[in-house]
Design a protein around this motif. Structure first.
Motif, mmCIF file in Angstrom:
data_model
loop_
_atom_site.group_PDB
_atom_site.id
_atom_site.type_symbol
_atom_site.label_atom_id
_atom_site.label_comp_id
_atom_site.label_asym_id
_atom_site.label_seq_id
_atom_site.Cartn_x
_atom_site.Cartn_y
_atom_site.Cartn_z
ATOM 1 N N LYS A 133 16.483 -13.308 -17.961
ATOM 2 C CA LYS A 133 17.487 -14.066 -18.733
ATOM 3 C C LYS A 133 16.904 -15.050 -19.276
ATOM 4 N N GLY A 134 15.913 -15.512 -19.627
ATOM 5 C CA GLY A 134 15.093 -16.647 -19.998
ATOM 6 C C GLY A 134 15.670 -16.476 -21.896
ATOM 7 N N LEU A 135 15.353 -15.702 -21.989
ATOM 8 C CA LEU A 135 15.487 -15.464 -23.257
ATOM 9 C C LEU A 135 17.100 -15.236 -23.888
ATOM 10 N N GLY A 136 17.739 -15.619 -23.752
ATOM 11 C CA GLY A 136 19.527 -14.754 -23.705
ATOM 12 C C GLY A 136 19.826 -16.217 -25.277
ATOM 13 N N GLY A 137 19.288 -16.988 -24.961
ATOM 14 C CA GLY A 137 19.167 -17.699 -26.145
ATOM 15 C C GLY A 137 18.590 -16.724 -27.347
ATOM 16 N N LEU A 138 18.150 -16.107 -27.510
ATOM 17 C CA LEU A 138 16.723 -15.709 -28.595
ATOM 18 C C LEU A 138 18.272 -14.541 -29.108
ATOM 19 N N GLY A 139 19.860 -14.033 -28.339
ATOM 20 C CA GLY A 139 20.194 -13.419 -29.419
ATOM 21 C C GLY A 139 20.733 -14.393 -30.008
ATOM 22 N N ASP A 140 21.531 -15.325 -28.955
ATOM 23 C CA ASP A 140 22.524 -16.329 -30.192
ATOM 24 C C ASP A 140 21.628 -16.459 -31.635
ATOM 25 N N MET A 141 20.204 -16.551 -31.235
ATOM 26 C CA MET A 141 19.805 -17.227 -32.572
ATOM 27 C C MET A 141 19.421 -16.134 -34.046
ATOM 28 N N ALA A 142 19.643 -14.992 -33.615
ATOM 29 C CA ALA A 142 19.585 -13.614 -33.951
ATOM 30 C C ALA A 142 20.960 -13.999 -35.302
ATOM 31 N N LYS A 143 21.767 -14.224 -34.365
ATOM 32 C CA LYS A 143 23.516 -13.296 -34.815
ATOM 33 C C LYS A 143 23.218 -15.516 -35.778
ATOM 34 N N MET A 144 22.893 -16.351 -35.573
ATOM 35 C CA MET A 144 22.431 -17.368 -36.073
ATOM 36 C C MET A 144 21.837 -16.947 -38.081
ATOM 37 N N MET A 145 20.709 -16.612 -37.383
ATOM 38 C CA MET A 145 19.657 -16.052 -38.589
ATOM 39 C C MET A 145 21.231 -15.085 -39.804
ATOM 40 N N LYS A 146 21.149 -14.310 -38.885
ATOM 41 C CA LYS A 146 22.302 -13.086 -39.412
ATOM 42 C C LYS A 146 23.583 -14.334 -40.745
ATOM 43 N N ALA A 147 23.950 -15.041 -40.153
ATOM 44 C CA ALA A 147 24.951 -15.514 -40.205
ATOM 45 C C ALA A 147 24.899 -16.374 -41.727
ATOM 46 N N ALA A 148 23.344 -17.425 -41.475
ATOM 47 C CA ALA A 148 22.982 -18.046 -42.573
ATOM 48 C C ALA A 148 22.689 -17.025 -43.811
ATOM 49 N N GLN A 149 22.369 -16.501 -43.181
ATOM 50 C CA GLN A 149 21.911 -15.232 -44.045
ATOM 51 C C GLN A 149 22.615 -14.159 -45.098
#
Length: 114
Positions: free
Chosen positions: A3-19
């Motif tokens: 449950k505490g790792l939910g933010g990692l999915g958002d980070m992956a989305k942000m990294m993909k968007a940045a790329q």
């Protein structure tokens, strides 16, 4: 447990968007180098051609202005045409950047390095 790792999915989305943004910026840089603008002065007697990145690529001067006593006027017309081309190049780059940032959902007018 995860449950505490939910933010990692958002980070992956942000990294993909940045790329994706980096790729689009690289393409825009290439496109701006291929786009041309023409600045003019003296009602078209002097024309300066530039890329949308601001690189001066050519100048066209009407032969009728080549009079020795008008040397300063010709110089002023050349300078004015170059400045006009540079202003148009900056406007075109800003317009194209606006299209890119709109498509990415970024705020209008956001300054990005070009």
């Amino acid at each position: 447990m995860l449950k505490g790792l939910g933010g990692l999915g958002d980070m992956a989305k942000m990294m993909k968007a940045a790329q994706g943004f980096q790729e689009k910026m690289a393409q825009l840089q290439q496109d701006l180098g291929a786009m041309t603008v023409v600045g003019e002065s003296g009602a078209g007697l002097v024309k300066a051609t530039s890329t949308a990145k601001g690189e001066l690529t050519g100048i066209e001067i009407d032969p009728s202005i080549f009079v020795a006593s008008e040397k300063e006027v010709v110089e002023d017309l050349i300078l004015a045409a170059i400045k006009d081309a540079q202003a148009k190049a900056a406007d075109r780059a800003k317009e194209e950047m606006g299209k890119l940032t709109e498509g990415l959902g970024l705020p209008a007018g956001m300054k990005l390095p070009l």
